[in-house]
Design an enzyme around this catalytic site. Structure first.
Site, mmCIF file in Angstrom:
data_model
loop_
_atom_site.group_PDB
_atom_site.id
_atom_site.type_symbol
_atom_site.label_atom_id
_atom_site.label_comp_id
_atom_site.label_asym_id
_atom_site.label_seq_id
_atom_site.Cartn_x
_atom_site.Cartn_y
_atom_site.Cartn_z
ATOM 1 N N TYR A 123 4.864 -9.390 -1.753
ATOM 2 C CA TYR A 123 5.058 -10.832 -1.556
ATOM 3 C C TYR A 123 3.723 -11.556 -1.366
ATOM 4 C CZ TYR A 123 10.089 -10.154 -0.980
ATOM 5 O OH TYR A 123 11.413 -9.862 -1.174
ATOM 6 N N LYS A 170 7.606 4.684 1.236
ATOM 7 C CA LYS A 170 7.558 5.520 0.031
ATOM 8 C C LYS A 170 6.142 6.094 -0.058
ATOM 9 C CE LYS A 170 9.479 6.784 -4.025
ATOM 10 N NZ LYS A 170 10.704 7.583 -4.173
ATOM 11 N N ASP A 203 14.332 5.677 -0.873
ATOM 12 C CA ASP A 203 15.485 6.017 -1.719
ATOM 13 C C ASP A 203 16.500 6.850 -0.935
ATOM 14 O OD1 ASP A 203 13.316 7.729 -1.738
ATOM 15 O OD2 ASP A 203 13.628 8.473 -3.761
ATOM 16 N N ASP A 227 13.774 -6.530 2.422
ATOM 17 C CA ASP A 227 14.623 -7.493 1.721
ATOM 18 C C ASP A 227 15.839 -6.780 1.124
ATOM 19 O OD1 ASP A 227 15.299 -9.978 0.573
ATOM 20 O OD2 ASP A 227 14.422 -9.354 -1.332
#
Ligand code: ATP
Length: 335
Positions: A123, A170, A203, A227
């Site tokens: 962002y 991640k 994930d 988000d």
């Protein structure tokens, strides 16, 4: 006396903010509202997406209740919401996902809180074209940004007797950016020995949340994962119509529903105002009106016991204004 800036917003914004204002005024008699317009409709009417009056009011009150805003394509910045979060350094986006008795959903007794970092990550808006067929977007993660959101999650856990903080990342792939976020999390966790800390890859987190959401408690993560995960968590408790959020910085705070402007149902008096009302409850609690915030939550639960008070998204036929009246009545009865 407490001054609040009220941004009505676009789409269903005016309907759900009118409901929230009416209910909050019933609960607290010394709220002073400054109503300002921003967003798509303001652009169409006055030629400005965010008039100066909006910034002036926010800078005076430092406290905002906001409906959803639509950013038209090609308006200079990608999102008004992201711009406000950055301008006022609202780094902590807190999104509770809490089962409300009476709302039918796939799971019972969900009580999760997501802490989403609100100012960094993809962002940051650093994008470029190296050539017509190649685009870059830079992910920005800093020690300062990571520290303050992770600390906020642990402090919340401590203050609310929560037992676990789960950090979502991640880092196996983004070894530098997500690696730093995870490293900061591990360092901070040492100062909170009574709170269990775990890191989990995003994930796997998605699968675990769907299969067994009850294993989680407080979740902290970066902007983009936050988000996505908060919409997933909204789905665990009955959908976007019932989830609220707080955007908190050191000097300003802004409360808004997680949902967008829902143009498909705007102006029809069928929007579910619960997300907006619960954002109002979070605002009241933030400024110290704990009993009033609790009274509002209780009133919503009471009203939902009767399925004839359920709005369309919850499988009923109740209109926005009728739901508002029912909440006001429940508050009046509750004293
Ligand atoms: P935006 O781009 O502003 O986020 P969107 O259409 O992508 O808008 P939402 O506005 O959040 O996303 O709407 C997603 C779906 O959820 C729509 O079908 C909408 O009608 C529904 N929805 C969102 N908020 C509510 C609400 N408060 N009450 C009922 N339905 C809602």
């Amino acid at each position: 006396m407490k001054k609040i800036t009220l941004i009505k917003g676009d789409g269903i914004g005016p309907e759900v903010t009118a409901c929230a204002k009416k209910v909050l005024d019933l609960l607290v008699d010394d709220l002073i509202w400054t109503e300002v317009s921003a967003g798509l409709e303001t652009l169409e009417k006055y030629g400005e997406l965010i008039p100066k009056a909006v910034f002036d009011s926010i800078e005076e009150t430092r406290l905002v209740l906001k409906g959803p805003l639509t950013t038209p394509i090609g308006e200079g910045f990608r999102s008004i919401n992201v711009m406000l979060r950055k301008k006022y350094d609202l780094f902590c986006n807190m999104r509770p996902a809490l089962t409300i008795p009476g709302v039918v959903s796939r799971y019972e007794a969900i009580d999760l809180v997501i802490f989403r970092e609100n100012t960094e990550d993809l962002y940051a808006g650093i994008e470029s074209r190296t050539d017509e067929d190649t685009r870059h977007s830079i992910k920005v993660i800093t020690r300062k940004g990571s520290t303050r959101i992770i600390k906020a999650a642990f402090e919340y856990a401590l203050a609310h007797n929560r037992h676990k903080v789960t950090l979502v990342h991640k880092a196996n792939i983004m070894k530098e950016t997500d690696g730093l976020f995870l490293q900061v999390g591990r360092e901070i966790a040492k100062a909170y020995p009574d709170i269990v800390f775990e890191g989990i890859i995003v994930d796997n987190m998605c699968m675990q949340l769907v299969m067994n959401p009850h294993q989680f408690d407080v979740i902290v993560t970066m902007n983009l994962y936050g988000d996505i995960l908060s919409d997933l968590c909204a789905g665990l408790v009955g959908g976007l119509g019932v989830v609220s959020s707080a955007n908190i910085g050191d000097n300003f705070a802004l409360f808004e529903p997680v949902h967008g402007s829902a143009p498909d149902i705007a102006g029809k008096n069928i929007a579910n105002p619960i997300a907006m009302l619960l954002s109002g409850a979070m605002l009241l609690e933030y400024i110290g009106y704990y009993n009033e915030g609790k009274a509002l939550r209780t009133a919503i639960q009471e009203v939902l016991k009767d399925p004839s008070n359920h709005t369309t998204d919850l499988g009923g036929k109740c209109k926005t204004d009728a739901f508002t009246d029912a909440v006001c009545k429940a508050i009046a009865i509750g004293g």
